[in-house]
Write a protein that holds these residues in place. Structure first.
Motif, PDB file in Angstrom:
ATOM      1  N   GLU A 195       0.805  -1.169   0.051  1.00 50.63           N
ATOM      2  CA  GLU A 195      -0.108   0.167   0.008  1.00 50.63           C
ATOM      3  C   GLU A 195       0.843   1.281  -0.101  1.00 50.63           C
ATOM      4  OE1 GLU A 195      -3.420  -0.887   2.914  1.00 50.63           O
ATOM      5  OE2 GLU A 195      -1.792  -2.566   3.177  1.00 50.63           O
ATOM      6  N   ALA A 196       2.050   1.100   0.340  1.00 55.64           N
ATOM      7  CA  ALA A 196       2.877   2.153   0.343  1.00 55.64           C
ATOM      8  C   ALA A 196       4.367   1.707   0.386  1.00 55.64           C
ATOM      9  CB  ALA A 196       2.839   3.292   1.745  1.00 55.64           C
ATOM     10  N   VAL A 197       5.173   2.202  -0.085  1.00 57.64           N
ATOM     11  CA  VAL A 197       6.799   2.111  -0.257  1.00 57.64           C
ATOM     12  C   VAL A 197       7.513   3.167   0.462  1.00 57.64           C
ATOM     13  CG1 VAL A 197       8.449   1.323  -1.621  1.00 57.64           C
ATOM     14  CG2 VAL A 197       6.583   0.747  -2.162  1.00 57.64           C
ATOM     15  N   VAL A 198       8.306   3.057   1.417  1.00 57.67           N
ATOM     16  CA  VAL A 198       9.283   4.247   1.971  1.00 57.67           C
ATOM     17  C   VAL A 198      10.766   3.949   1.858  1.00 57.67           C
ATOM     18  CG1 VAL A 198       7.273   4.841   3.812  1.00 57.67           C
ATOM     19  CG2 VAL A 198       9.156   2.975   4.366  1.00 57.67           C
ATOM     20  N   PHE A 199      11.573   5.103   1.800  1.00 56.38           N
ATOM     21  CA  PHE A 199      12.878   4.809   1.528  1.00 56.38           C
ATOM     22  C   PHE A 199      13.583   5.601   2.720  1.00 56.38           C
ATOM     23  CE2 PHE A 199      10.791   4.866  -2.398  1.00 56.38           C
ATOM     24  CZ  PHE A 199      11.462   3.770  -3.109  1.00 56.38           C
ATOM     25  N   TYR A 248       3.866  -0.487  14.738  1.00 52.81           N
ATOM     26  CA  TYR A 248       3.261  -1.369  16.036  1.00 52.81           C
ATOM     27  C   TYR A 248       2.151  -0.699  16.578  1.00 52.81           C
ATOM     28  CZ  TYR A 248       5.105  -5.804  16.980  1.00 52.81           C
ATOM     29  OH  TYR A 248       5.259  -7.160  17.141  1.00 52.81           O
ATOM     30  N   ARG A 249       2.050   0.513  16.642  1.00 55.51           N
ATOM     31  CA  ARG A 249       0.828   1.320  17.284  1.00 55.51           C
ATOM     32  C   ARG A 249      -0.294   0.911  16.102  1.00 55.51           C
ATOM     33  NH1 ARG A 249       2.077   6.849  16.247  1.00 55.51           N
ATOM     34  NH2 ARG A 249       0.684   6.688  14.418  1.00 55.51           N
ATOM     35  N   GLU A 250      -0.193   1.137  14.998  1.00 54.34           N
ATOM     36  CA  GLU A 250      -1.076   0.974  13.946  1.00 54.34           C
ATOM     37  C   GLU A 250      -1.551  -0.344  13.245  1.00 54.34           C
ATOM     38  OE1 GLU A 250      -3.106   3.662  13.276  1.00 54.34           O
ATOM     39  OE2 GLU A 250      -2.119   5.066  14.351  1.00 54.34           O
ATOM     40  N   GLU A 251      -0.562  -1.413  13.673  1.00 50.93           N
ATOM     41  CA  GLU A 251      -0.816  -2.961  13.343  1.00 50.93           C
ATOM     42  C   GLU A 251      -0.741  -2.857  11.648  1.00 50.93           C
ATOM     43  OE1 GLU A 251      -3.519  -5.347  15.507  1.00 50.93           O
ATOM     44  OE2 GLU A 251      -2.425  -4.520  17.637  1.00 50.93           O
ATOM     45  N   ILE A 252       0.362  -2.389  11.398  1.00 46.66           N
ATOM     46  CA  ILE A 252       0.546  -2.231   9.815  1.00 46.66           C
ATOM     47  C   ILE A 252       1.684  -3.134   9.495  1.00 46.66           C
ATOM     48  CG2 ILE A 252       1.128  -0.977   7.702  1.00 46.66           C
ATOM     49  CD1 ILE A 252      -0.127   1.372   9.152  1.00 46.66           C
ATOM     50  N   PRO A 253       1.584  -4.219   8.624  1.00 49.52           N
ATOM     51  CA  PRO A 253       2.777  -5.161   8.313  1.00 49.52           C
ATOM     52  C   PRO A 253       4.021  -4.226   7.491  1.00 49.52           C
ATOM     53  CG  PRO A 253       0.660  -6.017   7.311  1.00 49.52           C
ATOM     54  CD  PRO A 253       0.345  -4.638   8.168  1.00 49.52           C
ATOM     55  N   VAL A 254       5.061  -4.684   7.756  1.00 51.10           N
ATOM     56  CA  VAL A 254       6.224  -4.102   7.290  1.00 51.10           C
ATOM     57  C   VAL A 254       7.155  -5.064   6.471  1.00 51.10           C
ATOM     58  CG1 VAL A 254       8.288  -2.534   7.347  1.00 51.10           C
ATOM     59  CG2 VAL A 254       6.191  -2.041   8.827  1.00 51.10           C
ATOM     60  N   THR A 255       7.398  -5.067   5.301  1.00 52.47           N
ATOM     61  CA  THR A 255       8.489  -5.719   4.338  1.00 52.47           C
ATOM     62  C   THR A 255       9.371  -5.262   3.909  1.00 52.47           C
ATOM     63  OG1 THR A 255       6.464  -7.255   3.980  1.00 52.47           O
ATOM     64  CG2 THR A 255       8.471  -7.581   2.678  1.00 52.47           C
ATOM     65  N   PRO A 256      10.970  -5.482   4.628  1.00 53.23           N
ATOM     66  CA  PRO A 256      12.128  -4.820   4.120  1.00 53.23           C
ATOM     67  C   PRO A 256      12.409  -5.426   2.606  1.00 53.23           C
ATOM     68  CG  PRO A 256      12.221  -6.308   6.151  1.00 53.23           C
ATOM     69  CD  PRO A 256      10.927  -6.548   5.702  1.00 53.23           C
ATOM     70  N   PRO A 277       5.521  -8.392  -0.283  1.00 51.77           N
ATOM     71  CA  PRO A 277       4.947  -7.972   0.952  1.00 51.77           C
ATOM     72  C   PRO A 277       3.326  -8.811   0.937  1.00 51.77           C
ATOM     73  CG  PRO A 277       4.501  -6.416  -0.856  1.00 51.77           C
ATOM     74  CD  PRO A 277       5.421  -7.451  -1.465  1.00 51.77           C
ATOM     75  N   LEU A 278       3.579  -9.701   1.463  1.00 52.90           N
ATOM     76  CA  LEU A 278       2.508 -10.881   1.448  1.00 52.90           C
ATOM     77  C   LEU A 278       1.263 -10.457   2.174  1.00 52.90           C
ATOM     78  CD1 LEU A 278       1.736 -13.983   0.688  1.00 52.90           C
ATOM     79  CD2 LEU A 278       2.402 -14.453   3.190  1.00 52.90           C
ATOM     80  N   LYS A 279       1.399  -9.476   3.159  1.00 53.09           N
ATOM     81  CA  LYS A 279      -0.028  -8.934   3.912  1.00 53.09           C
ATOM     82  C   LYS A 279      -0.131  -7.616   3.561  1.00 53.09           C
ATOM     83  CE  LYS A 279      -0.577 -13.062   6.195  1.00 53.09           C
ATOM     84  NZ  LYS A 279      -0.145 -13.543   7.538  1.00 53.09           N
ATOM     85  N   LYS A 280       0.464  -7.156   2.312  1.00 51.14           N
ATOM     86  CA  LYS A 280       0.463  -5.778   2.013  1.00 51.14           C
ATOM     87  C   LYS A 280       0.926  -4.866   2.999  1.00 51.14           C
ATOM     88  CE  LYS A 280      -3.257  -4.943  -0.761  1.00 51.14           C
ATOM     89  NZ  LYS A 280      -2.709  -5.163  -1.935  1.00 51.14           N
ATOM     90  N   GLY A 281       0.407  -3.843   3.446  1.00 58.12           N
ATOM     91  CA  GLY A 281       0.942  -2.972   4.275  1.00 58.12           C
ATOM     92  C   GLY A 281       2.127  -2.085   3.430  1.00 58.12           C
ATOM     93  N   ILE A 282       3.278  -1.870   4.196  1.00 59.38           N
ATOM     94  CA  ILE A 282       4.469  -1.029   3.837  1.00 59.38           C
ATOM     95  C   ILE A 282       5.587  -1.699   3.462  1.00 59.38           C
ATOM     96  CG2 ILE A 282       6.016   0.898   4.480  1.00 59.38           C
ATOM     97  CD1 ILE A 282       3.895   1.731   6.576  1.00 59.38           C
ATOM     98  N   VAL A 283       6.361  -1.383   2.242  1.00 55.23           N
ATOM     99  CA  VAL A 283       7.492  -2.040   1.905  1.00 55.23           C
ATOM    100  C   VAL A 283       8.595  -1.081   2.283  1.00 55.23           C
ATOM    101  CG1 VAL A 283       8.987  -2.444  -0.012  1.00 55.23           C
ATOM    102  CG2 VAL A 283       6.933  -3.898   0.094  1.00 55.23           C
TER     103      VAL A 283
END
Lengths: 463, 463
Positions: free
Chosen positions: B40-44, B59-67, B80-86
């Motif tokens: 859903e989003a990619v951050v650098f 952790y606060r928002e319970e969003i999956p993060v995939t490095p 990103p199997l559970k979507k969330g943030i790459v």
């Protein structure tokens, strides 16, 4: 210890494998660190399943269990701090499989480390880690402490050779971790979690180790230096020349004099430092490496560079290093042998710092150790009955550890944290580091029953 | 993704370092494994502190993060199997410190692996691990997957070179684990817990690696065998003679023919197997080792043994191996490249077993790989649009993994478990092994937010 517990121990291990008499407890109350605490029972498993049954019972009854090899550890790792049961691996010392094709050997954890080479040398193989205790310490103990030795720079330490482990987890589960394959990435590096875990996370019962071909040839030399800086510079020059000696042992002036007082090994009393250097490998390669070393060493302020032409000459060169610890031990009634370790590049800062600390607190110190890997053994010479001297020595040790940390080093290169260095670990790895260790301990051992009170305290535990 | 979350991401990373557009999400939906899931989003991030802030928010928002490194992984580790943030490490690729005296380099995790050697070669050093992806994969990715390569037998894999890591734990704590010292035993082997953890336990942001001196000389040879058994016996004979080649690459008859169809590399189509062998080190040593190898190889049923006299001849000998994967890829529209690994001693059983499995299920397979460490790359040649063939191929892969397990091997030598091999891990390490991994994951990441759904499922998680 309740009779019902002892009866259960006897039912698991057999009468002959359970000790509870006071005089036996004394024998299992200490290791090579200066602490003594008697357990309530000692058991001798002969199978992994017995260890599993013990841990299930310990969990049910909430009894501390402390695993023990041969008690040669220098950090108090096998002291039964919370009493309870000592689990001696003395009857699990079988060789299980020697597999020369894959350069592997599998032994029970109580197997004596130096018993490996006679078996595997028939296939021209050897086991490289060589801790000072190699003749009597066990493989299980070596794995638990991630034991080092003289050949660390070229050959690494125990963790570099552990391929597979059979482990009894604190709650009694039996797991096999790692692989006999050269490469494997299935699951976390679980076998390496147990290496150096000091008996806090599980009890190793079987160990599979990697072996290497025996080097064809060895070259040995002794270099005597007029100054500490020139010895340190020589080490840097050797490394910069692309050579990796199999051994590069250092002795300082105090150690040289202790050696000469003990036995004339031909070392000049006014030399600031000596290096004992070895190369090994294919014959031409080992000779070439030593010629590069000679060239590099001679660029510095050197008094003498002696190369051994045969085994007798090698033995003569190494005589001083071999008696160094005994020589230091003869100076005063007791000694404290440390293993604070720094990067090779700051070795002279470390040696000078230790010497200054000893002078400041008026305690005698001799420094020897493994120069190639920055693993020094500053050895404080003391009289334990002299309380005032002991207090000064403790202050010196405190400062020594802080110096190692300040130099980006570690409070322990190869002896482990155990009881002896527990107060200092937080200074090195910080609160977040300690919390991670505590979390891991809690996960494996939620009741804190396996070797409790070592390496760090659990939250709420008495320091 | 909620606007408030995106705003927070922008406040942490800056507008230019946050992507949310659909076309960008597609670019981060896949790696080198055949699965696609859009985040859903990619951050650098550009700093470790930003990564820490992200994980606290996640952790606060319970969003999956995939490095994610460069997405070259073969097991789906960065999907990103559970979507969330790459979390892309593409803007953390600085060299932090090169320390030739201590033979160390410290880089940010996004640093490209093959960029190390140009820096360190000026001091006559090199970084030994050489995964096939070395030209584009990142050190962080290599550490997360414990990457291997061609030189594993002599030089080991990534885990043998990781000295120190800066890691952001799933809940945002920053820890520094390991040591720059050659030896250190303060705390568990924490740095090695993260090596090969596939991004499940923490996010590496800085990595300190050990380096070795560049070998002075290299010898290369090609051996062509009339039978698989003689090739395997030659490998055993070389090892038994006490030699450790730096490279010992294997190609089977199917790969030889694919190569010859692709480009004439001078390989005989009816040879059962070839070995490409290299030795390295001091010149005399490397030459001596190769002469021992020649002697051992020629004891077997060999057609030809060619030694390269110069670089051009070496390149000619290696031409076939270099094009092997492309040659196999040209046979059919798609391929599945596996890395099941066994002990060196059972290599012929493995090769014969794989060939029989492929025949049974009527799928084409070519086998090449690293014979010295038993790390084969059986490569199934398929057409993904042919559903019936795909079904047969999946059955063959199932049997391949079971064969590796039955031979006491591993389902993955160097590619990792990720998504691709998750269904097979339990067969290898058992329920107790899986439970230990789950317990570790839960301890580090109680909400299962960091790279969730990889390697194993958590209890209650959909398979």
């Amino acid at each position: 210890m309740k009779k019902s517990i002892i009866d259960e121990l006897v039912s698991i291990f057999g009468q002959e494998n359970v000790l509870t008499e006071r005089e036996d407890m004394i024998a299992y109350s200490y290791d090579a660190a200066p602490v003594e605490i008697e357990p309530e029972a000692v058991v001798f498993p002969t199978t992994t399943e017995q260890v599993s049954k013990l841990m299930k019972m310990a969990y049910r009854e909430e009894i501390p269990v402390t695993p023990r090899g041969q008690g040669s550890g220098l950090s108090g790792g096998s002291i039964p701090l919370k009493k309870g049961i000592v689990l001696s691996m003395d009857k699990m010392k079988k060789m299980i499989e020697f597999d020369p094709n894959n350069r592997l050997i599998t032994v029970e954890a109580g197997f004596t480390t130096s018993d490996i080479d006679p078996i595997v040398s028939e296939a021209n193989l050897f086991y490289p880690p060589d801790p000072g205790s190699v003749a009597f310490s066990t493989i299980g103990g070596n794995v638990a402490e991630n034991a080092g030795g003289l050949r660390g720079l070229k050959y690494g330490v125990t963790k570099n050779y552990v391929k597979m482990l059979k482990v009894v987890l604190p709650q009694g589960d039996i797991v096999t971790v790692g692989s006999k394959c050269v490469k494997h990435v299935a699951g976390f590096n679980s076998e390496l979690i147990f290496v150096g875990s000091e008996g806090l996370l599980g009890i190793m019962t079987e160990v599979t180790l990697a072996l290497l071909p025996i080097p064809q040839h060895r070259e040995s030399a002794l270099a005597i230096f007029n100054s500490l800086d020139s010895a340190a510079q020589a080490v840097s020059d050797i490394i910069a020349a692309g050579v990796t000696p199999s051994t590069m042992e250092f002795m300082d002036n105090a150690t040289i004099n202790a050696v000469q007082n003990f036995k004339d090994c031909g070392l000049p009393r006014d030399a600031e430092a000596v290096l004992l250097i070895e190369t090994d490998g294919e014959m031409n390669s080992a000779k070439w490496e030593m010629s590069v070393i000679e060239e590099q060493v001679k660029k510095n302020d050197i008094r003498e560079f002696q190369r051994a032409q045969n085994t007798a000459e090698r033995d003569a060169l190494f005589a001083g290093r071999r008696v160094a610890l005994n020589a230091l031990a003869s100076v005063k009634p007791n000694l404290i042998l440390e293993d604070a370790t720094v990067k090779r590049s700051v070795l002279p800062d470390m040696v000078r710092g230790i010497t200054a600390i000893a002078k400041k607190h008026n305690v005698q110190v001799g420094i020897f150790g493994h120069a190639g890997d920055g693993n020094l053994h500053p050895t404080f010479l003391i009289d334990q009955s002299d309380k005032e001297e002991m207090a000064r020595c403790h202050k010196a040790v405190d400062e020594l550890f802080q110096l190692a940390i300040d130099l980006d080093g570690t409070i322990s290169g190869e002896h482990g944290i155990g009881l002896e260095k527990k107060p200092y670990l937080k200074n090195q790895i910080g609160d977040a580091g300690i919390k991670m260790l505590q979390d891991m301990k809690r996960m494996f051992d939620p009741k804190n029953l396996l070797n409790p009170g070592k390496m760090f305290d659990m939250p709420g535990e008495a320091a």
